[in-house]
Design a protein around this motif. Sequence first.
Motif, PDB file in Angstrom:
ATOM      1  N   VAL A   1       0.568  -1.285   0.056  1.00 37.65           N
ATOM      2  CA  VAL A   1      -0.328  -0.400   0.311  1.00 37.65           C
ATOM      3  C   VAL A   1       0.974   1.040   0.449  1.00 37.65           C
ATOM      4  O   VAL A   1       1.447   1.411   1.346  1.00 37.65           O
ATOM      5  CB  VAL A   1      -1.187  -0.106   1.329  1.00 37.65           C
ATOM      6  CG1 VAL A   1      -1.892   1.497   0.968  1.00 37.65           C
ATOM      7  CG2 VAL A   1      -2.157  -0.994   1.026  1.00 37.65           C
ATOM      8  N   GLN A   2       0.966   2.685  -0.881  1.00 38.01           N
ATOM      9  CA  GLN A   2       1.690   3.047  -1.026  1.00 38.01           C
ATOM     10  C   GLN A   2       1.015   4.576  -1.253  1.00 38.01           C
ATOM     11  O   GLN A   2      -0.156   4.666  -1.348  1.00 38.01           O
ATOM     12  CB  GLN A   2       2.316   2.861  -3.117  1.00 38.01           C
ATOM     13  CG  GLN A   2       3.620   4.293  -2.478  1.00 38.01           C
ATOM     14  CD  GLN A   2       4.877   3.888  -2.222  1.00 38.01           C
ATOM     15  OE1 GLN A   2       5.223   2.602  -2.153  1.00 38.01           O
ATOM     16  NE2 GLN A   2       5.712   4.591  -1.485  1.00 38.01           N
ATOM     17  N   VAL A   3       0.771   4.991  -0.035  1.00 38.07           N
ATOM     18  CA  VAL A   3       0.417   6.805  -0.184  1.00 38.07           C
ATOM     19  C   VAL A   3       0.959   7.725  -1.279  1.00 38.07           C
ATOM     20  O   VAL A   3       2.420   7.791  -0.809  1.00 38.07           O
ATOM     21  CB  VAL A   3       1.545   6.911   1.378  1.00 38.07           C
ATOM     22  CG1 VAL A   3       0.666   8.334   2.112  1.00 38.07           C
ATOM     23  CG2 VAL A   3       0.366   6.031   2.394  1.00 38.07           C
ATOM     24  N   VAL A   4       0.242   7.690  -1.933  1.00 37.12           N
ATOM     25  CA  VAL A   4       0.872   9.033  -3.424  1.00 37.12           C
ATOM     26  C   VAL A   4      -0.489  10.218  -3.051  1.00 37.12           C
ATOM     27  O   VAL A   4      -1.600   9.884  -3.772  1.00 37.12           O
ATOM     28  CB  VAL A   4       0.614   8.376  -4.232  1.00 37.12           C
ATOM     29  CG1 VAL A   4       0.936   8.859  -5.091  1.00 37.12           C
ATOM     30  CG2 VAL A   4       1.400   6.924  -4.496  1.00 37.12           C
ATOM     31  N   GLU A   5      -0.109  10.996  -2.754  1.00 33.42           N
ATOM     32  CA  GLU A   5      -1.535  12.329  -1.775  1.00 33.42           C
ATOM     33  C   GLU A   5      -1.744  12.847  -3.429  1.00 33.42           C
ATOM     34  O   GLU A   5      -3.154  12.827  -3.220  1.00 33.42           O
ATOM     35  CB  GLU A   5      -1.243  13.396  -1.467  1.00 33.42           C
ATOM     36  CG  GLU A   5      -0.631  12.158   0.617  1.00 33.42           C
ATOM     37  CD  GLU A   5      -0.339  13.338   1.588  1.00 33.42           C
ATOM     38  OE1 GLU A   5      -0.816  14.943   1.325  1.00 33.42           O
ATOM     39  OE2 GLU A   5      -0.804  13.036   2.654  1.00 33.42           O
ATOM     40  N   ASN A   6      -0.758  13.004  -4.212  1.00 28.79           N
ATOM     41  CA  ASN A   6      -1.098  14.169  -5.336  1.00 28.79           C
ATOM     42  C   ASN A   6      -2.192  12.290  -6.190  1.00 28.79           C
ATOM     43  O   ASN A   6      -1.328  11.705  -6.682  1.00 28.79           O
ATOM     44  CB  ASN A   6       0.249  14.496  -6.000  1.00 28.79           C
ATOM     45  CG  ASN A   6      -0.828  15.308  -7.211  1.00 28.79           C
ATOM     46  OD1 ASN A   6      -0.669  14.999  -8.389  1.00 28.79           O
ATOM     47  ND2 ASN A   6      -0.238  16.426  -7.387  1.00 28.79           N
ATOM     48  N   GLU A   7      -2.856  13.673  -6.535  1.00 28.09           N
ATOM     49  CA  GLU A   7      -3.573  12.185  -7.512  1.00 28.09           C
ATOM     50  C   GLU A   7      -3.369  12.049  -8.828  1.00 28.09           C
ATOM     51  O   GLU A   7      -3.146  11.409  -9.576  1.00 28.09           O
ATOM     52  CB  GLU A   7      -5.503  13.005  -8.069  1.00 28.09           C
ATOM     53  CG  GLU A   7      -6.294  12.421  -8.262  1.00 28.09           C
ATOM     54  CD  GLU A   7      -7.348  12.558  -8.292  1.00 28.09           C
ATOM     55  OE1 GLU A   7      -7.911  13.329  -9.537  1.00 28.09           O
ATOM     56  OE2 GLU A   7      -8.117  12.030  -7.962  1.00 28.09           O
TER      57      GLU A   7
ATOM     58  N   LEU B   1     -13.155  24.043   5.190  1.00 25.89           N
ATOM     59  CA  LEU B   1     -12.322  22.474   4.487  1.00 25.89           C
ATOM     60  C   LEU B   1     -12.832  21.964   3.568  1.00 25.89           C
ATOM     61  O   LEU B   1     -13.918  21.597   3.590  1.00 25.89           O
ATOM     62  CB  LEU B   1     -12.194  21.965   6.213  1.00 25.89           C
ATOM     63  CG  LEU B   1     -11.526  23.020   7.113  1.00 25.89           C
ATOM     64  CD1 LEU B   1     -11.128  21.758   8.462  1.00 25.89           C
ATOM     65  CD2 LEU B   1     -10.320  23.509   6.982  1.00 25.89           C
ATOM     66  N   TYR B   2     -11.610  21.216   2.620  1.00 22.50           N
ATOM     67  CA  TYR B   2     -12.567  20.455   2.102  1.00 22.50           C
ATOM     68  C   TYR B   2     -11.218  19.149   1.702  1.00 22.50           C
ATOM     69  O   TYR B   2     -10.368  20.018   1.786  1.00 22.50           O
ATOM     70  CB  TYR B   2     -12.395  20.871   0.360  1.00 22.50           C
ATOM     71  CG  TYR B   2     -11.564  21.003  -0.418  1.00 22.50           C
ATOM     72  CD1 TYR B   2     -11.015  21.078  -1.385  1.00 22.50           C
ATOM     73  CD2 TYR B   2     -11.549  22.938   0.182  1.00 22.50           C
ATOM     74  CE1 TYR B   2      -9.848  21.722  -1.793  1.00 22.50           C
ATOM     75  CE2 TYR B   2      -9.974  23.827  -0.379  1.00 22.50           C
ATOM     76  CZ  TYR B   2      -9.495  23.090  -1.671  1.00 22.50           C
ATOM     77  OH  TYR B   2      -8.912  23.925  -2.100  1.00 22.50           O
ATOM     78  N   GLN B   3     -11.158  18.356   1.319  1.00 25.62           N
ATOM     79  CA  GLN B   3     -10.211  17.510   0.988  1.00 25.62           C
ATOM     80  C   GLN B   3      -9.270  17.583  -0.117  1.00 25.62           C
ATOM     81  O   GLN B   3     -10.074  17.242  -1.170  1.00 25.62           O
ATOM     82  CB  GLN B   3     -10.505  16.306   1.532  1.00 25.62           C
ATOM     83  CG  GLN B   3      -9.759  15.177   1.730  1.00 25.62           C
ATOM     84  CD  GLN B   3     -10.169  13.611   2.907  1.00 25.62           C
ATOM     85  OE1 GLN B   3     -11.209  13.503   3.386  1.00 25.62           O
ATOM     86  NE2 GLN B   3      -9.374  12.276   1.623  1.00 25.62           N
ATOM     87  N   ASN B   4      -7.584  17.179  -0.316  1.00 30.05           N
ATOM     88  CA  ASN B   4      -7.345  17.172  -1.168  1.00 30.05           C
ATOM     89  C   ASN B   4      -7.647  16.382  -1.907  1.00 30.05           C
ATOM     90  O   ASN B   4      -7.093  15.956  -2.975  1.00 30.05           O
ATOM     91  CB  ASN B   4      -5.996  17.543  -1.098  1.00 30.05           C
ATOM     92  CG  ASN B   4      -5.853  16.245  -0.195  1.00 30.05           C
ATOM     93  OD1 ASN B   4      -6.725  14.877  -0.097  1.00 30.05           O
ATOM     94  ND2 ASN B   4      -3.836  16.028  -0.332  1.00 30.05           N
ATOM     95  N   ASP B   5      -8.069  14.698  -1.756  1.00 27.22           N
ATOM     96  CA  ASP B   5      -7.900  14.098  -3.097  1.00 27.22           C
ATOM     97  C   ASP B   5      -8.655  13.879  -3.730  1.00 27.22           C
ATOM     98  O   ASP B   5      -8.891  13.526  -5.090  1.00 27.22           O
ATOM     99  CB  ASP B   5      -8.898  12.877  -1.919  1.00 27.22           C
ATOM    100  CG  ASP B   5     -10.247  12.280  -1.827  1.00 27.22           C
ATOM    101  OD1 ASP B   5     -11.006  13.732  -1.341  1.00 27.22           O
ATOM    102  OD2 ASP B   5     -10.667  11.760  -1.717  1.00 27.22           O
ATOM    103  N   LEU B   6      -9.741  14.858  -4.333  1.00 22.69           N
ATOM    104  CA  LEU B   6     -10.743  15.980  -5.425  1.00 22.69           C
ATOM    105  C   LEU B   6      -9.513  16.203  -6.166  1.00 22.69           C
ATOM    106  O   LEU B   6     -10.518  16.514  -7.765  1.00 22.69           O
ATOM    107  CB  LEU B   6     -11.960  16.458  -5.116  1.00 22.69           C
ATOM    108  CG  LEU B   6     -13.085  15.846  -4.434  1.00 22.69           C
ATOM    109  CD1 LEU B   6     -14.082  16.515  -4.090  1.00 22.69           C
ATOM    110  CD2 LEU B   6     -14.050  14.718  -4.803  1.00 22.69           C
TER     111      LEU B   6
END
Length: 536
Positions: free
Chosen positions: A241-247, A386-391
Amino acid sequence: MTRTLIGPAALALALSATLSACGGGGGGGGGGTGGGEAPYVDGATFTLGLSSDPGNLDPQMGAGSSLFAVSQFAYDPLVSVDGETGEIGSQLAEEWSVDGTTVSLTLADGITCSDGDELTASDVADSLNFVTDPENQSPFLGTFIPVGATAKGDDASRTVTLTLETASPFVLNGLGSLPIVCPGGMDDRDSLAQATSGTGPYELTEAAPGDHYTYTLRDGYTWGPGGATTDEQGLPATVVVQVVENETTAANLLLSGGLNAAQIAGPDGDRLEKSGLFVAGTTGLVGEQWYNHADGRVTSDPDVRMALTQALDLTELAGVVTSGRGGPATTLAVNEPVACPGDSVSGALPAHDPEAAADLLDAAGWQEGSDGIRTKDGEPLAVTFLYQNDLGSSGDAGAELVVQQWKAIGVDATAKSQNETQLTGTIFSAGDWDVAWVGLNVSSPDQLVPFLSGPAAPDGTNFSAIASDDYDADVEEAMGMDGTASCDTWLGAEATLVENADIIPFANNTVRTFGKGAEFETPGQLIPLSIRMLAP
């Protein structure tokens, strides 16, 4: 999953999260490397990209999408829920029954924990009672297991008996999402932060927080959903499981083969779909606006909440946030399989009316100044949003639109993008926020009750401090009814919150998980035992 935040300790309210761990069925599709055209291969490594680090890995102390995604590899619930039909199926329990306030579950033979010890009925009861003890502040209390429930195990018959204070219409659905912790983890709870102690098909063998987590397949596992085992061709021997925050980075890694799977919510998904990658989709509530009702916040005033709602063109906003692919929200519980389908939103949603919003603020004493910003008693009408960065970029564009439309009625709004861990920490610690986009995805309306009523954060799961007597009364009535017969009452309870602008759901979307070199199912979250690695 989609994604979601839950829980005072490590909740994960991701903007399109999911609070349901369904077992099998549905969610597949696509072409290219998917579709079963290539033969399956054994012994391979499957790399899954996540937009946020799951943080504390204790599976019963947080329910964010990232934690749910990893917990399913190492932990099992008592029953499974078919992702297409909603039917209850076997998992740890091979038999089950509900008789009023008594739930009986008989465990399958031969279930072992990752340390090799056999799982007993008493072990399961201990795990359930940890969640039901209010002092432990598990976010699953009242969500996946009713408040006041007590569990007892009979090791001779391998039967777990759960006694409820009152009947619960969807109690089995909740148990289908509640991970069971083995005795090793129960005895050393702190160890679960970066280790696993479960009966699941995989065991955590390496943890590098903020970067990656490695899981290794367990031999002899035979108690998966409907009797699924780890002796299946194509199951990966290792999951990273790799953490990749930028879509966009995640999308590029998918195309290059650096990832085998990742959920892509924004416009990067369109180019992935055109590339012919495998794709599995599930419906998610991706646009859900929560207001901070706590004393001392400007949004504690119902007139301010209503004005902020009326100022927004929610149809336009939904189109922006979903990149034109989504549609309007229909209910608060949309995770597949939906227990109570219907529409509690469209007839209750306050209409877009900026003039009415301005008039409401005028009447409430918020006067517009020379700079266009309203003030009252010398204090500006300032809102922290606040809004989440995954969009991805579509979320950023949606946030810009919101700030613009609020500014037009004299609101000084500041938008802040945060990852799942940051956002969860802020809203559950009574932090600095007035409005937050949190897609709380569950499958049955009773699972939402702790988030919409009861003790406010940080003492409870009700992070927005909602207090509605009408909602509470409807919930009490619905909880006394049987199964789907309660659905009209549940939908009515939701509509009450929406029409009062206590919470504003505004967009559904098909949340896409793309794959390369692998195929899988995603009814809610990616199902570990559905993964099949494909030959190059």
